[in-house]
Enzyme design. Structure first.
Site, PDB file in Angstrom:
ATOM      1  N   ARG A  80       0.856  -1.182   0.000  1.00  0.00           N
ATOM      2  CA  ARG A  80       0.000   0.000   0.000  1.00  0.00           C
ATOM      3  C   ARG A  80       0.893   1.233   0.000  1.00  0.00           C
ATOM      4  O   ARG A  80       1.889   1.299   0.727  1.00  0.00           O
ATOM      5  CB  ARG A  80      -0.922   0.022   1.235  1.00  0.00           C
ATOM      6  N   HIS A 127      -0.912  -0.046  -9.932  1.00  0.00           N
ATOM      7  CA  HIS A 127      -1.523  -0.996  -8.981  1.00  0.00           C
ATOM      8  C   HIS A 127      -2.023  -2.259  -9.700  1.00  0.00           C
ATOM      9  O   HIS A 127      -3.220  -2.526  -9.755  1.00  0.00           O
ATOM     10  CB  HIS A 127      -2.667  -0.327  -8.197  1.00  0.00           C
ATOM     11  N   GLU A 186      -4.150   7.099  -4.445  1.00  0.00           N
ATOM     12  CA  GLU A 186      -4.525   6.590  -5.774  1.00  0.00           C
ATOM     13  C   GLU A 186      -5.889   7.100  -6.188  1.00  0.00           C
ATOM     14  O   GLU A 186      -6.774   7.195  -5.346  1.00  0.00           O
ATOM     15  CB  GLU A 186      -4.540   5.052  -5.742  1.00  0.00           C
TER      16      GLU A 186
HETATM   17  C1  DGY Z   1      -4.951  -6.423  -2.944  1.00  0.00           C
HETATM   18  O1  DGY Z   1      -5.615  -7.422  -3.229  1.00  0.00           O
HETATM   19  O2  DGY Z   1      -4.949  -5.898  -1.833  1.00  0.00           O
HETATM   20  C2  DGY Z   1      -4.123  -5.871  -4.042  1.00  0.00           C
HETATM   21  O3  DGY Z   1      -3.594  -4.652  -3.724  1.00  0.00           O
HETATM   22  C3  DGY Z   1      -4.916  -5.855  -5.321  1.00  0.00           C
HETATM   23  O4  DGY Z   1      -4.044  -5.865  -6.385  1.00  0.00           O
END
Ligand code: DGY
Length: 324
Positions: free
Chosen positions: A234, A281, A263
């Site tokens: 993240r 992402h 984002e």
């Molecule tokens: C998640 O599943 O948390 C990822 O960031 C998606 O790509």
């Protein structure tokens, strides 16, 4: 039962829900806050994306909501405490995207170390004038020191992929990871030491109030000027402004990022860094992973409707409370 899905997801996640009333948001950008509230109000189950904020305000409108099956492994978009308080089961999509995300982390590591982003831009802009002994020299990988920040499923898989590169591996986690110690001779160390000692650092932590800006200016300062930082977890775990300053000031060789604090916005400072490889992402973006994520969400919804505890529940407390 009424199931609301906040975006078109693979059919593997829709078909199994056939006997229920399924409504799917048709847009291809995140559903608005007000519309989400309306949908949550009328639904028995919601399958949201990580871009949908199910905070206390939204959950406050849930009248008959039984389950939120998040179409992601990370669930920092959901107020878990609030959901638990309201007896709403929350599930995520672990395991099925582990390999895809670990592979993307390696792709970013390679691309950053070997300056592929810069090279691509150079070629496309018609600036490639032929082989040169000094063109885009990067960092080698074999035999270097690898730091894995967060040795859960994805961090572990990421580290195991390093086998062919004969790297020395350090990891930072609250728990000991015996698999990494046994398979790679990895050593558990604290975050400051890891950042100071490693040539490559990859972040695989969930976003919590403890990990937000864990990698701040102070920590980045500990890193080698030749080091490469990768983040597929993240964005908010890194202080992006501090990272951009280090990248531009020669304090860090490169970064490979798949995630950003706000984002879809990317800090303008980062956009100016030629030595940052920036992906949109896409950690779990393989056909296989996305399909299996959808399947997991559908199964979780059906489990809850049938009175079974889903194996991927993240707030098991709800289930324990139900049994009392
Ligand atoms: C998640 O599943 O948390 C990822 O960031 C998606 O790509």
């Amino acid at each position: 039962m009424k199931i609301y899905v906040t975006r078109q997801i693979p059919q593997a996640g829709i078909e199994p829900l056939g006997e229920h009333e399924v409504e799917i948001y048709e847009g291809d950008t995140p559903i608005g806050h007000q519309e989400l509230i309306e949908k949550v109000r009328g639904a028995d189950a919601v399958i949201p994306l990580l871009t949908d904020e199910l905070d206390a305000d939204v959950l406050g409108y849930a009248k008959k909501l039984k389950v939120v099956a998040n179409y992601a492994v990370g669930y920092d978009n959901i107020d878990i405490e609030e959901a638990t308080e309201r007896g709403i089961v929350v599930t995520n999509t672990p395991d099925v995207l582990t390999q895809a995300t670990a592979e993307l982390a390696w792709a970013l590591l390679f691309a950053s170390a070997r300056r592929i982003g810069e090279g691509e831009r150079l070629v496309r802009q018609g600036k490639f004038k032929g082989w040169s002994p000094t063109l885009l020299l990067g960092q080698g990988i074999r035999g270097k020191t690898l730091g894995v920040v967060g040795a859960g499923r994805i961090g572990t898989r990421f580290a195991l992929i390093s086998r062919g590169f004969e790297m020395k591996v350090f990891y930072y986690d609250e728990e000991r990871n015996e698999e990494l110690e046994r398979e790679l001779g990895a050593k558990k160390v604290d975050i400051s030491y890891l950042l100071h000692a490693c040539d490559y650092v990859s972040i695989h932590l969930p976003l919590t109030r403890f990990t937000r800006h864990l990698i701040d200016a102070h920590q980045i300062f500990r890193m080698k000027p030749t080091a490469v930082l990768v983040n597929t977890s993240r964005g908010a775990i890194i202080d992006e402004k501090a990272l951009a300053a280090a990248l531009r000031g020669g304090k860090l060789a490169a970064a490979g990022l798949d995630v950003y604090e706000n984002e879809p916005e990317v800090a303008p400072e980062l956009l100016k860094c030629d030595n940052a490889v920036l992906a949109p992402h896409i950690g779990s973006a393989t056909h296989e992973a996305r399909s299996r994520m959808a399947e997991l969400c559908a199964n979780a919804v059906l489990d809850v409707f049938a009175g079974r505890m889903p194996s991927n529940i993240v707030n098991a407390q709800v289930w324990a409370d139900r049994r009392q």
